[in-house]
Design a protein around this motif. Sequence first.
Motif, PDB file in Angstrom:
ATOM      1  N   ASP A  17       0.828  -1.209   0.000  1.00  0.00           N
ATOM      2  CA  ASP A  17       0.000   0.000   0.000  1.00  0.00           C
ATOM      3  C   ASP A  17       0.862   1.259   0.000  1.00  0.00           C
ATOM      4  OD1 ASP A  17      -2.355  -1.438  -0.032  1.00  0.00           O
ATOM      5  OD2 ASP A  17      -2.512  -1.477   2.157  1.00  0.00           O
ATOM      6  N   LEU A  18       2.010   1.210   0.664  1.00  0.00           N
ATOM      7  CA  LEU A  18       2.929   2.351   0.677  1.00  0.00           C
ATOM      8  C   LEU A  18       3.409   2.659  -0.737  1.00  0.00           C
ATOM      9  CD1 LEU A  18       4.720   4.451   2.109  1.00  0.00           C
ATOM     10  CD2 LEU A  18       6.419   2.637   2.393  1.00  0.00           C
ATOM     11  N   ILE A  19       3.794   1.638  -1.474  1.00  0.00           N
ATOM     12  CA  ILE A  19       4.241   1.832  -2.861  1.00  0.00           C
ATOM     13  C   ILE A  19       3.110   2.415  -3.695  1.00  0.00           C
ATOM     14  CG2 ILE A  19       4.988   0.651  -4.959  1.00  0.00           C
ATOM     15  CD1 ILE A  19       6.532  -1.291  -3.167  1.00  0.00           C
ATOM     16  N   GLU A  20       1.899   1.901  -3.523  1.00  0.00           N
ATOM     17  CA  GLU A  20       0.771   2.385  -4.309  1.00  0.00           C
ATOM     18  C   GLU A  20       0.398   3.820  -3.943  1.00  0.00           C
ATOM     19  OE1 GLU A  20      -2.286  -0.606  -4.203  1.00  0.00           O
ATOM     20  OE2 GLU A  20      -0.862  -2.133  -4.880  1.00  0.00           O
ATOM     21  N   ARG A  21       0.513   4.180  -2.681  1.00  0.00           N
ATOM     22  CA  ARG A  21       0.267   5.573  -2.277  1.00  0.00           C
ATOM     23  C   ARG A  21       1.307   6.507  -2.890  1.00  0.00           C
ATOM     24  NH1 ARG A  21      -0.543   3.196   2.800  1.00  0.00           N
ATOM     25  NH2 ARG A  21       1.430   4.024   3.550  1.00  0.00           N
ATOM     26  N   MET A  22       2.564   6.055  -2.935  1.00  0.00           N
ATOM     27  CA  MET A  22       3.615   6.877  -3.554  1.00  0.00           C
ATOM     28  C   MET A  22       3.340   7.063  -5.041  1.00  0.00           C
ATOM     29  SD  MET A  22       7.069   5.524  -1.555  1.00  0.00           S
ATOM     30  CE  MET A  22       7.786   5.070  -3.069  1.00  0.00           C
ATOM     31  N   LEU A  23       2.877   6.020  -5.708  1.00  0.00           N
ATOM     32  CA  LEU A  23       2.540   6.127  -7.131  1.00  0.00           C
ATOM     33  C   LEU A  23       1.408   7.124  -7.346  1.00  0.00           C
ATOM     34  CD1 LEU A  23       2.761   2.357  -8.050  1.00  0.00           C
ATOM     35  CD2 LEU A  23       4.166   4.171  -9.048  1.00  0.00           C
ATOM     36  N   LYS A  24       0.376   7.010  -6.536  1.00  0.00           N
ATOM     37  CA  LYS A  24      -0.766   7.922  -6.663  1.00  0.00           C
ATOM     38  C   LYS A  24      -0.367   9.358  -6.354  1.00  0.00           C
ATOM     39  CE  LYS A  24      -4.138   4.373  -5.550  1.00  0.00           C
ATOM     40  NZ  LYS A  24      -5.046   3.843  -4.525  1.00  0.00           N
ATOM     41  N   ARG A  25       0.497   9.540  -5.369  1.00  0.00           N
ATOM     42  CA  ARG A  25       0.945  10.879  -4.988  1.00  0.00           C
ATOM     43  C   ARG A  25       1.701  11.563  -6.132  1.00  0.00           C
ATOM     44  NH1 ARG A  25       4.112   9.740  -0.399  1.00  0.00           N
ATOM     45  NH2 ARG A  25       2.155   9.226   0.601  1.00  0.00           N
ATOM     46  N   ASN A  26       2.387  10.765  -6.958  1.00  0.00           N
ATOM     47  CA  ASN A  26       3.135  11.298  -8.090  1.00  0.00           C
ATOM     48  C   ASN A  26       2.332  11.271  -9.386  1.00  0.00           C
ATOM     49  OD1 ASN A  26       5.909  12.009  -7.138  1.00  0.00           O
ATOM     50  ND2 ASN A  26       5.784   9.922  -6.351  1.00  0.00           N
ATOM     51  N   ILE A  28       1.015   8.780 -11.060  1.00  0.00           N
ATOM     52  CA  ILE A  28       1.525   7.744 -11.953  1.00  0.00           C
ATOM     53  C   ILE A  28       0.492   6.613 -11.995  1.00  0.00           C
ATOM     54  CG2 ILE A  28       3.346   6.048 -12.314  1.00  0.00           C
ATOM     55  CD1 ILE A  28       5.246   7.938 -10.843  1.00  0.00           C
ATOM     56  N   ALA A  29       0.080   6.272 -13.206  1.00  0.00           N
ATOM     57  CA  ALA A  29      -0.842   5.148 -13.383  1.00  0.00           C
ATOM     58  C   ALA A  29      -0.055   3.854 -13.229  1.00  0.00           C
ATOM     59  CB  ALA A  29      -1.490   5.215 -14.754  1.00  0.00           C
ATOM     60  N   PHE A  30      -0.686   2.849 -12.636  1.00  0.00           N
ATOM     61  CA  PHE A  30       0.024   1.589 -12.442  1.00  0.00           C
ATOM     62  C   PHE A  30      -0.918   0.412 -12.565  1.00  0.00           C
ATOM     63  CE2 PHE A  30      -1.517   2.769  -8.293  1.00  0.00           C
ATOM     64  CZ  PHE A  30      -1.922   1.577  -7.713  1.00  0.00           C
ATOM     65  N   GLU A  31      -0.307  -0.737 -12.847  1.00  0.00           N
ATOM     66  CA  GLU A  31      -1.021  -2.000 -12.916  1.00  0.00           C
ATOM     67  C   GLU A  31      -0.211  -2.991 -12.094  1.00  0.00           C
ATOM     68  OE1 GLU A  31      -1.191  -5.235 -16.346  1.00  0.00           O
ATOM     69  OE2 GLU A  31      -2.210  -3.368 -16.874  1.00  0.00           O
ATOM     70  N   ARG A  32      -0.838  -3.571 -11.086  1.00  0.00           N
ATOM     71  CA  ARG A  32      -0.142  -4.503 -10.200  1.00  0.00           C
ATOM     72  C   ARG A  32      -0.629  -5.918 -10.469  1.00  0.00           C
ATOM     73  NH1 ARG A  32      -0.873  -4.915  -3.687  1.00  0.00           N
ATOM     74  NH2 ARG A  32       0.287  -6.826  -3.440  1.00  0.00           N
ATOM     75  N   THR A  33       0.320  -6.823 -10.646  1.00  0.00           N
ATOM     76  CA  THR A  33       0.013  -8.231 -10.838  1.00  0.00           C
ATOM     77  C   THR A  33       0.688  -8.999  -9.711  1.00  0.00           C
ATOM     78  OG1 THR A  33       0.033  -7.899 -13.220  1.00  0.00           O
ATOM     79  CG2 THR A  33       0.154 -10.162 -12.436  1.00  0.00           C
ATOM     80  N   GLY A  34      -0.094  -9.742  -8.958  1.00  0.00           N
ATOM     81  CA  GLY A  34       0.465 -10.523  -7.861  1.00  0.00           C
ATOM     82  C   GLY A  34       0.829 -11.919  -8.313  1.00  0.00           C
ATOM     83  N   TYR A  35       1.877 -12.466  -7.725  1.00  0.00           N
ATOM     84  CA  TYR A  35       2.246 -13.856  -7.960  1.00  0.00           C
ATOM     85  C   TYR A  35       2.799 -14.418  -6.653  1.00  0.00           C
ATOM     86  CZ  TYR A  35       6.942 -11.905  -8.753  1.00  0.00           C
ATOM     87  OH  TYR A  35       8.120 -11.235  -8.624  1.00  0.00           O
ATOM     88  N   ASP A  36       3.167 -15.686  -6.629  1.00  0.00           N
ATOM     89  CA  ASP A  36       3.524 -16.371  -5.378  1.00  0.00           C
ATOM     90  C   ASP A  36       4.637 -15.686  -4.589  1.00  0.00           C
ATOM     91  OD1 ASP A  36       1.623 -18.254  -5.865  1.00  0.00           O
ATOM     92  OD2 ASP A  36       3.009 -19.729  -6.699  1.00  0.00           O
ATOM     93  N   ALA A  37       5.664 -15.225  -5.258  1.00  0.00           N
ATOM     94  CA  ALA A  37       6.834 -14.675  -4.556  1.00  0.00           C
ATOM     95  C   ALA A  37       6.761 -13.173  -4.326  1.00  0.00           C
ATOM     96  CB  ALA A  37       8.104 -15.009  -5.332  1.00  0.00           C
ATOM     97  N   GLY A  38       5.837 -12.480  -4.988  1.00  0.00           N
ATOM     98  CA  GLY A  38       5.776 -11.026  -4.836  1.00  0.00           C
ATOM     99  C   GLY A  38       4.787 -10.406  -5.795  1.00  0.00           C
TER     100      GLY A  38
END
Length: 69
Positions: A17-26, A28-38
């Motif tokens: 959530d910290l990373i996503e808040r930093m992206l939104k604050r700047n 920056i549009a983003f797309e997050r894909t989750g997988y087993d390790a990260g």
Amino acid sequence: MHITIFRTLYKHVIDHDLIERMLKRNNIAFERTGYDAGSRYKIISDTEDSLNSFKKRLREIYPQISLSA
């Protein structure tokens, strides 16, 4: 338009959530894909300045995450 991709590992990043808040604050549009390790983030920014600002802040918090150009 500037596009960057980076990956996070759960053993290094606890608070996505910290990373996503930093992206939104700047605005920056983003797309997050989750997988087993990260997670994998694809980020898109209209300005290089906002992307550079995000990269600098991310390196301060999580120096183990490498970002593509």
